[in-house]
Design a protein around this motif. Sequence first.
Motif, mmCIF file in Angstrom:
data_model
loop_
_atom_site.group_PDB
_atom_site.id
_atom_site.type_symbol
_atom_site.label_atom_id
_atom_site.label_comp_id
_atom_site.label_asym_id
_atom_site.label_seq_id
_atom_site.Cartn_x
_atom_site.Cartn_y
_atom_site.Cartn_z
ATOM 1 N N GLY A 175 -13.125 1.161 -5.810
ATOM 2 C CA GLY A 175 -12.251 0.274 -5.058
ATOM 3 C C GLY A 175 -11.113 -0.265 -5.890
ATOM 4 N N MET A 176 -11.378 -0.539 -7.155
ATOM 5 C CA MET A 176 -10.324 -1.116 -7.994
ATOM 6 C C MET A 176 -9.184 -0.122 -8.185
ATOM 7 S SD MET A 176 -12.200 -3.377 -10.889
ATOM 8 C CE MET A 176 -10.730 -4.209 -11.439
ATOM 9 N N ALA A 233 -6.184 2.290 2.666
ATOM 10 C CA ALA A 233 -7.211 1.509 3.354
ATOM 11 C C ALA A 233 -8.041 2.371 4.290
ATOM 12 C CB ALA A 233 -6.560 0.376 4.129
ATOM 13 N N GLY A 234 -7.731 3.651 4.371
ATOM 14 C CA GLY A 234 -8.625 4.537 5.104
ATOM 15 C C GLY A 234 -8.109 5.033 6.441
ATOM 16 N N ASN A 235 -6.854 4.788 6.759
ATOM 17 C CA ASN A 235 -6.333 5.222 8.041
ATOM 18 C C ASN A 235 -6.149 6.734 8.031
ATOM 19 O OD1 ASN A 235 -5.161 5.379 10.522
ATOM 20 N ND2 ASN A 235 -3.528 3.924 10.091
ATOM 21 N N PHE A 288 -6.252 -7.647 -1.600
ATOM 22 C CA PHE A 288 -6.736 -6.750 -2.648
ATOM 23 C C PHE A 288 -8.253 -6.641 -2.594
ATOM 24 C CE2 PHE A 288 -2.721 -6.077 -3.896
ATOM 25 C CZ PHE A 288 -2.168 -6.740 -4.983
ATOM 26 N N ILE A 303 -0.254 1.794 1.819
ATOM 27 C CA ILE A 303 -1.373 0.862 1.980
ATOM 28 C C ILE A 303 -2.299 1.318 3.097
ATOM 29 C CG2 ILE A 303 -2.061 -1.497 2.432
ATOM 30 C CD1 ILE A 303 0.543 -2.435 1.347
ATOM 31 N N THR A 304 -1.722 1.774 4.203
ATOM 32 C CA THR A 304 -2.628 2.131 5.296
ATOM 33 C C THR A 304 -3.463 3.354 4.952
ATOM 34 O OG1 THR A 304 -2.742 2.263 7.701
ATOM 35 C CG2 THR A 304 -1.040 3.550 6.648
ATOM 36 N N ILE A 354 -9.266 -4.460 0.189
ATOM 37 C CA ILE A 354 -9.015 -3.048 -0.106
ATOM 38 C C ILE A 354 -10.110 -2.495 -0.994
ATOM 39 C CG2 ILE A 354 -7.495 -1.441 -1.308
ATOM 40 C CD1 ILE A 354 -5.155 -3.060 -0.412
ATOM 41 N N GLU A 355 -10.475 -3.283 -1.992
ATOM 42 C CA GLU A 355 -11.481 -2.801 -2.922
ATOM 43 C C GLU A 355 -12.800 -2.561 -2.206
ATOM 44 O OE1 GLU A 355 -12.568 -5.398 -6.063
ATOM 45 O OE2 GLU A 355 -14.013 -3.964 -6.860
ATOM 46 N N ASN A 359 -9.073 -2.874 9.392
ATOM 47 C CA ASN A 359 -8.432 -3.273 8.158
ATOM 48 C C ASN A 359 -7.206 -2.447 7.829
ATOM 49 O OD1 ASN A 359 -9.858 -5.459 7.437
ATOM 50 N ND2 ASN A 359 -10.962 -4.525 5.744
ATOM 51 N N TYR A 360 -7.255 -1.138 8.169
ATOM 52 C CA TYR A 360 -6.136 -0.312 7.714
ATOM 53 C C TYR A 360 -4.834 -0.625 8.443
ATOM 54 C CZ TYR A 360 -7.871 2.758 11.509
ATOM 55 O OH TYR A 360 -8.330 3.263 12.685
ATOM 56 N N GLY A 414 -13.346 -1.714 0.737
ATOM 57 C CA GLY A 414 -13.314 -0.568 1.636
ATOM 58 C C GLY A 414 -13.897 -0.838 3.004
ATOM 59 N N LYS A 422 -8.137 1.843 -5.912
ATOM 60 C CA LYS A 422 -7.301 1.717 -4.717
ATOM 61 C C LYS A 422 -6.365 0.525 -4.849
ATOM 62 C CE LYS A 422 -10.912 3.069 -1.529
ATOM 63 N NZ LYS A 422 -11.658 2.522 -0.393
ATOM 64 N N VAL A 423 -6.920 -0.586 -5.364
ATOM 65 C CA VAL A 423 -6.096 -1.779 -5.522
ATOM 66 C C VAL A 423 -4.960 -1.498 -6.491
ATOM 67 C CG1 VAL A 423 -6.083 -4.162 -6.293
ATOM 68 C CG2 VAL A 423 -8.013 -3.322 -5.004
#
Lengths: 347, 499, 157
Positions: C82-83, C120-122, B217, C116-117, B220-221, B385-386, B223, C85-86
């Motif tokens: 970001g939070m 996370a920016g994929n 988590f 999730i991917t 993810i936050e 990360n992704y 980035g 996204k979480v």
Amino acid sequence: MKKSSRLVTMILALALVASVSLTACSSSTDTTTASGAPDSTAADSTAANTDYPKEAIQIIVPYSAGGNTDLMARIIEMKLPEYLPNSVSIATVNIPGGSYIPGMTEVYTADPDGYTIACVAGSPLSIVPAMGETDYTHDSFTAIAMITSFANVVAVKADSPLNSAQDLIDYIKANPGEFSYGVGGTTNTPNLALSSLIIEEELDVKSVVYNGNSEVLTAFLGGHVDAYAGASTDIRAYVESGEAKIILNLGTVVEDYYADAVTMEELGYVAIGDSYTGFVAPPDTPEEIILILENAIKEILQDEDVVATLSDMGLQPVFLDHTEFQKMISDYYVRNEEIIKLLGLTE
Amino acid sequence: MDMLLSSLANVFTLSAILAMLGGSAVGMLIGSMPGLSASMGVALFLPFTFGMDASSGILLLISIYCSAIYSGSISAILINTPGTSAATATLLDGFALTKKGKARKALDMSLQASVIGGLLSGVVLLAFAPQIARWALTFGPAEYFALGLMGLTIIAGVSSEGVVKGLVLGCFGFFISTIGVDPVSGITRFTLGVKDLISGVDQIPAMIGLFAIAEMFTQIESGAMRLTGDVKIDKDRLSWREMLPFKSVILKSSVIGMIVGAIPGTGSGTAAFLAYKTAKGSSKHPEEYGQGSLEALSATESANNAVTGAALIPMLTLGIPGDAVTAILMGGLTIQGLAPGPQLFEKNGVLVYTIMIGFLVANIIMYFEGKLAIRGFSKICNIPNYILIPVVICCCLVGAFAVHNSLYAVKVALVFGIIAYLISRFGYKNLVAVLIAIILGPIVEQNFRRALVLSGGSPSIFFTRPICLVIILISVGSIVWPLIKAHKKRTSAATKVEK
Amino acid sequence: MLLQLLKKNAASVFFIVFGVAALAMMGTQIVSGSATIAAESRQFPTLMLSMMVILSALSLVIEYVKLRKNPPETSTPVFTAGMRKVLIVIIAITLWIALLTKVGFILCTAALLLVITLVAGNRKPLSIALLTVVCPLLVYYIFSQLLNTRLPEILFK
């Protein structure tokens, strides 16, 4: 220098792959040979009108892997494909913890089609429901059969001056609040059986509660408690090596190494100190399926390999059919419920 | 003597060697995945051993055990999430080293220290098993309580933001450990009418949530594209010569690991923490601990693997399983017709020696396979990360499910993940204290109550039993002594200023 | 000032609230037919909860004192992007848990990995496809075939 280390790496990697696949293959072929046996009992089977089993059967074991009940379930698991009308694969699934409630609830809510059954010992059905936290009770399930039963016992160190149950009772009465015994749980079979004696004779003893028999054994061997109250199978090795002696048989099963120990029945109490192991199915499972399983289990218990393995574990096969087994579960439950109330564990 | 020779022959059969090679590999994979634990790995392969001969079967399981205990550190170092609970202490310094770009050195240290710890415990197992077993039996409830207490004092030293916050987390963890059935009295506590809570909060899902999921988590936050940001990765390895300065730490930590392992009921995680604390207390550079100290790593890694050999002692000499893994190993022996007990040595001496020698061989195999594994695993730092985060979360969820084959553990993991993430966002950075308390809470509480039953309610039992007293004094001393030192420093600095 | 304190130490408040609530529930959560058994069972939980409340309060005080000595220059936002996204990921996992037995392991996990991917920016379609297809199948195979764990039955298209 680099070249040779690369070579070594390659060889090791190949060895790895080879060994992992060999390990996986050797064991999977073992299970397939078991399930590849011909329909040996097809001629005996009276279930001509059902085609059970036709899918994989799951045995849920509400105990941890490696424990006695788990091992017994696995012994049956390995032999079932040979003795069922059609050979299917059997899987043992462990769902331990939570006073057996999660595991039993899983079976309680499963479809009554004979593809999910449970392997239980004494506590889940004859004790736990009396504590009031379960959806099910002692006769909610459909019993299949019992496969073995062993007695719980009380043992002391070999050099102890106590030689019989009467010595024990006399000593405790003469020295109230001094004697201590270790047991694997407050509401487990040996403790409830022993408690009926303690309550009746008004004995002032120190009950030291551990998490399971092996912790009790450790404490007993280390001299931290004066007596061991638990499974006869776990203490047997120490009786045979001369370090401990069994002075009270909390159940009814008698084996050579404690043939002299007086039983609770002889002292005048209702017997509830045997730990049974058996199989049950979800509520309302059809009788025909139960009979197929019951029959298969009965024959498995006559199999030489099974008798030998059980005997190595200190057990004898003891078969009870589904009606008798259910009666045993319920008889035990009734008495256990009383004792639990007397101990003040439920309101 | 010929027993030793026969057992050597047993160990070096093809099936046994293959079993150990395969087992080490499997153990390394299972241990490094957050969500899968050593005991799960051993349990999953137990059925495989029924078709094998006894020695190969047991050696397979033992190899899985040793490698899994080691490889939990791999993910602790690389992605700040322990693969097994034994690696929780590794978190304290492992990831910090990775952030400095020194992941390779950390991984090498972890492997080398683990192998040394394992081999030392194997030698002790071979030479002194019966004597140690009998000594370990003298530990009664009072001693277990004292040991647990000593473990809890680590909390004071491990929290990076001060003792008070560490204690709060410790109390929280301790309370969590009381949820469920109270083993001593048999009644349930704080189950809130939820059936599943009767099982209590298990270590493994809690650990998965507190460290693995929460870390994901956090990532993810932030980035970030990669776990360690843009740090340049130092490809330097750690040679054996560079290990020399750490030899006394490793030796002491291994001894601690062996003591903890030989005592039934205490495990690798506890040993690693105790070793960490002891090493920090006698270190020349204690301020480095927690910031990426190789010395700290050498302590935790050698301790947690030193447990593995010692844990076999009560099993082989007395037939007593010290923890979940040895219980499964015993099951594996029982179903082969070799029920462990006090007479196993006499009746099956060859088997026992086979196991002990095989244990040593398994550790050596682990070293070579580990070297291979490290080569592969170091690349993980380069995975974006992704990809990494979804895969890790997936492993965690499935692993939590596999613990008890139910979604309950998954829910526990998620809840703890959310709590841990929020807590670390809002004031409490290092949550290791919670896990220490969850693990040690039951040991402390239950043995305290048992000791009081035995003493008839009198607390003097804790002060009249010598081992218990010694352990308590060491624990108290370990908290008080640093305070005295700090006070002395301050007063002498003050007097210097005055002059 | 107080707001600053809370932003950095809301967790301590959580512990205090949690502790007080649990202490209040003690009477209903630990019960037994015998009063002595109940009392004994309550000892440690009560001790731990009380200590937790007291120490959290202490921690708040300490942090407050520190803040007064060194007030921070800038004000940091509480809820970052970001939070969010979480939060999305948390919801996705919760749905995974809820739907696992109904929809099956492979589909649920594929969906979860997708969410999730992306979060996370994929943005590479090939990478996304590979991940969501290969990973669930691989995990399913390893766990149910090699390791004999049962994962809820899948629904293949």
